[in-house]
Design an enzyme around this catalytic site. Structure first.
Site, PDB file in Angstrom:
ATOM      1  N   CYS A  60      44.129  45.195  27.974  1.00 51.62           N
ATOM      2  CA  CYS A  60      43.496  45.098  26.664  1.00 51.62           C
ATOM      3  C   CYS A  60      43.266  46.488  26.104  1.00 51.62           C
ATOM      4  O   CYS A  60      42.836  47.394  26.827  1.00 51.62           O
ATOM      5  CB  CYS A  60      42.174  44.346  26.791  1.00 51.62           C
ATOM      6  SG  CYS A  60      41.206  44.293  25.281  1.00 51.62           S
ATOM      7  N   GLN A  63      32.258  24.107  31.295  1.00 47.64           N
ATOM      8  CA  GLN A  63      32.806  25.144  32.166  1.00 47.64           C
ATOM      9  C   GLN A  63      33.654  26.091  31.314  1.00 47.64           C
ATOM     10  O   GLN A  63      34.282  25.682  30.344  1.00 47.64           O
ATOM     11  CB  GLN A  63      33.649  24.522  33.277  1.00 47.64           C
ATOM     12  CG  GLN A  63      32.877  23.630  34.226  1.00 47.64           C
ATOM     13  CD  GLN A  63      31.871  24.378  35.090  1.00 47.64           C
ATOM     14  OE1 GLN A  63      31.983  25.591  35.294  1.00 47.64           O
ATOM     15  NE2 GLN A  63      30.868  23.669  35.597  1.00 47.64           N
ATOM     16  N   CYS A  92      34.864  43.143  30.008  1.00 50.29           N
ATOM     17  CA  CYS A  92      35.599  43.157  31.278  1.00 50.29           C
ATOM     18  C   CYS A  92      35.336  44.467  32.012  1.00 50.29           C
ATOM     19  O   CYS A  92      35.352  45.536  31.401  1.00 50.29           O
ATOM     20  CB  CYS A  92      37.102  43.017  31.045  1.00 50.29           C
ATOM     21  SG  CYS A  92      37.582  41.476  30.249  1.00 50.29           S
ATOM     22  N   PHE A 107      21.666  18.010  37.530  1.00 50.63           N
ATOM     23  CA  PHE A 107      22.046  19.017  36.529  1.00 50.63           C
ATOM     24  C   PHE A 107      23.460  18.683  36.020  1.00 50.63           C
ATOM     25  O   PHE A 107      24.342  19.530  35.984  1.00 50.63           O
ATOM     26  CB  PHE A 107      22.031  20.434  37.112  1.00 50.63           C
ATOM     27  CG  PHE A 107      20.746  20.822  37.797  1.00 50.63           C
ATOM     28  CD1 PHE A 107      19.691  21.342  37.066  1.00 50.63           C
ATOM     29  CD2 PHE A 107      20.603  20.675  39.172  1.00 50.63           C
ATOM     30  CE1 PHE A 107      18.502  21.707  37.700  1.00 50.63           C
ATOM     31  CE2 PHE A 107      19.419  21.046  39.810  1.00 50.63           C
ATOM     32  CZ  PHE A 107      18.362  21.559  39.073  1.00 50.63           C
ATOM     33  N   CYS A 132      34.850  48.136  25.247  1.00 48.83           N
ATOM     34  CA  CYS A 132      34.230  46.813  25.239  1.00 48.83           C
ATOM     35  C   CYS A 132      33.492  46.565  26.556  1.00 48.83           C
ATOM     36  O   CYS A 132      33.965  46.949  27.628  1.00 48.83           O
ATOM     37  CB  CYS A 132      35.305  45.749  25.022  1.00 48.83           C
ATOM     38  SG  CYS A 132      34.667  44.063  25.054  1.00 48.83           S
ATOM     39  N   CYS A 182      26.676  29.253  39.733  1.00 50.09           N
ATOM     40  CA  CYS A 182      27.310  30.317  38.952  1.00 50.09           C
ATOM     41  C   CYS A 182      26.625  31.656  39.157  1.00 50.09           C
ATOM     42  O   CYS A 182      26.859  32.596  38.398  1.00 50.09           O
ATOM     43  CB  CYS A 182      27.308  29.948  37.459  1.00 50.09           C
ATOM     44  SG  CYS A 182      25.658  29.691  36.783  1.00 50.09           S
TER      45      CYS A 182
END
Length: 463
Positions: free
Chosen positions: A98, A293, A107, A322, A104, A417
């Protein structure tokens, strides 16, 4: 002469102390990067002028890189540092995919070799398992290969918006900065989201500046039948803006466009049709900005892990905690032999939409609204299940794990997560008599430090 008597309650004037500038801010040094940290940045040490060794965190580097850095801000137990000169790069350096990579903040690891990146993600999973009390050698056998979503696969994103004298900016914040960067290309988002971003820039450019400046963020989710868009703003749209947004929605395959002012509930502005997703062939409506997701590929990897576990466990009665809008609910109920599922979720809109989909499909699923943080399933409520599945937010499922540790069934499938709260919840369950039988890392946030973990646990003793 008039005498002024001092008020005994008055506070004396305070002398302003000159601000103390950290002497290390701006300090420059040559360093060799030692390792990649948990957040995806390089870790090194520099010798400060006073002779002390200082820990530093450096973006966009790899182990073995030699770079000259300048310390920019205090960060935890060390300092964040910026590369001001690349002296020597390691042989493993990959050209970033990128053009915005260094600026940015989205990432962290596009420059890492693909296999090294895969190994790093798996190591994060092994560390999380070890911190739950598992021996390193056992953790090596428990943790499977990482399921990595490909580039251009993320189907939801939150774009920051800034409209000012220098133009319209729709994109992401810079590294450790509130500055909004335009990102006309992105290597991780679905093309449909990037097409929307470009169209939204054009839309805002044509809007009256006073109206466009009210918009602060826009959240976009790609459903099966179009985009679900929620605009966050500081003021309500006027009639002209509403009409313009309706035309914009028609022109850009937006299923639903909603407007959210401050902390108030979102309001549909252009509802062409209800955004839908599909689980096991069942269409489920999605609430504005509702959770899904991050990638379809990652979702499928988790669902496949659930199905593989079901084939071995063969449960008859399952609790899906959940549950959201049913990412796993329908797979639990309908894959293989049909089984009864009780699905619990605290979000009232998700509960309502899942109940509607269940009613339309005739699936053997009972959906209940329940705040599992404050009122976890426990005691006799758990006695009717032979399998519990839970997939909590990043805060984890501490209260529910404590209840399961006491009264849980033989089998648990845990999805997390957040490796840190995964470790904590696994410690609670292991202290209650469960053992981890398998862990599958799932990477839906390519080239970032985020990682999801799927675990199979079986009770070996009763606490």
């Amino acid at each position: 002469m008039k005498h002024h008597h001092r008020n005994p309650r008055a506070r004396g004037g305070r002398k302003r102390q000159p601000s103390r500038r950290d002497p290390l801010i701006g300090f420059e040094a040559d360093v060799t990067i030692e390792q990649i940290g948990a957040r995806g940045d390089g870790i090194a040490h520099v010798d400060a002028p006073d002779g002390k060794s200082v820990l530093i965190y450096v973006d966009c580097v790899l182990p073995g890189d030699t770079v000259r850095v300048a310390l920019r801000q205090k960060r935890g137990d060390g300092y964040g540092a910026e590369v001001i000169e690349e002296i020597e790069r390691s042989g493993a350096f990959n050209p970033p995919r990128c053009s915005h990579f260094k600026e940015c903040g989205g990432c962290a690891l596009q420059h890492m070799d693909d296999q090294d990146y895969r190994n790093w993600k798996r190591d994060k999973a092994k560390v999380a398992v070890q911190r739950a009390g598992i021996d390193p050698e056992d953790a090596e056998h428990l943790v499977g290969d990482v399921e990595i979503s490909p580039p251009a696969s993320r189907r939801r994103a939150g774009f920051s918006v800034h409209v000012g004298a220098t133009g319209v900016f729709v994109g992401f914040n810079g590294r450790f900065s509130h500055t909004v960067l335009n990102v006309p290309d992105c290597a991780v988002l679905r093309p449909e989201l990037m097409t929307f971003r470009a169209a939204f820039v054009v839309f805002l450019t044509a809007c009256p500046a006073d109206h466009a400046r009210n918009i602060k963020e826009v959240f976009v989710t790609l459903a099966n039948n179009g985009l679900d868009v929620v605009i966050h703003a500081s003021q309500d749209p006027d009639l002209d803006m509403r009409q313009d947004l309706a035309v914009f929605a028609d022109a850009n395959n937006i299923a639903r466009l909603s407007w959210k002012t401050g902390d108030r509930a979102d309001e549909p502005v252009a509802a062409r049709h209800t955004p839908l997703v599909s689980f096991e062939g069942i269409d489920v409506p999605v609430a504005p900005g509702g959770f899904l997701q991050a990638t379809h590929e990652g979702e499928q990897a988790l669902v496949n892990a659930v199905k593989d576990a079901l084939a071995e466990i063969a449960p008859k009665h399952v609790a899906d905690l959940f549950c959201g809008v049913g990412s796993f609910t329908f797979a639990l109920a309908l894959s293989g032999k049909r089984r009864s599922v009780t699905a619990a979720e605290s979000d009232p809109r998700a509960v309502e939409l899942l109940q509607y989909a269940v009613g339309q499909s005739g699936s053997p699923i009972k959906v209940i609204k329940r705040d599992l943080f404050r009122q976890p399933l426990g005691g006799s409520e758990l006695s009717g299940f032979d399998l519990v599945v839970f997939d909590p937010p990043r805060a984890g499922a501490l209260a529910q794990s404590e209840a399961l540790a006491v009264d849980g069934p033989e089998w648990i499938l845990a999805v997390s997560c957040n490796p840190a709260t995964f470790t904590r919840d696994m410690q609670v369950l292991r202290n209650g008599g469960y053992e981890i039988e398998k862990v599958i890392p799932v990477d839906q946030f390519l080239w970032s430090s985020h990682l999801e973990l799927f675990a199979v646990l079986r009770r070996t003793t009763k606490s």
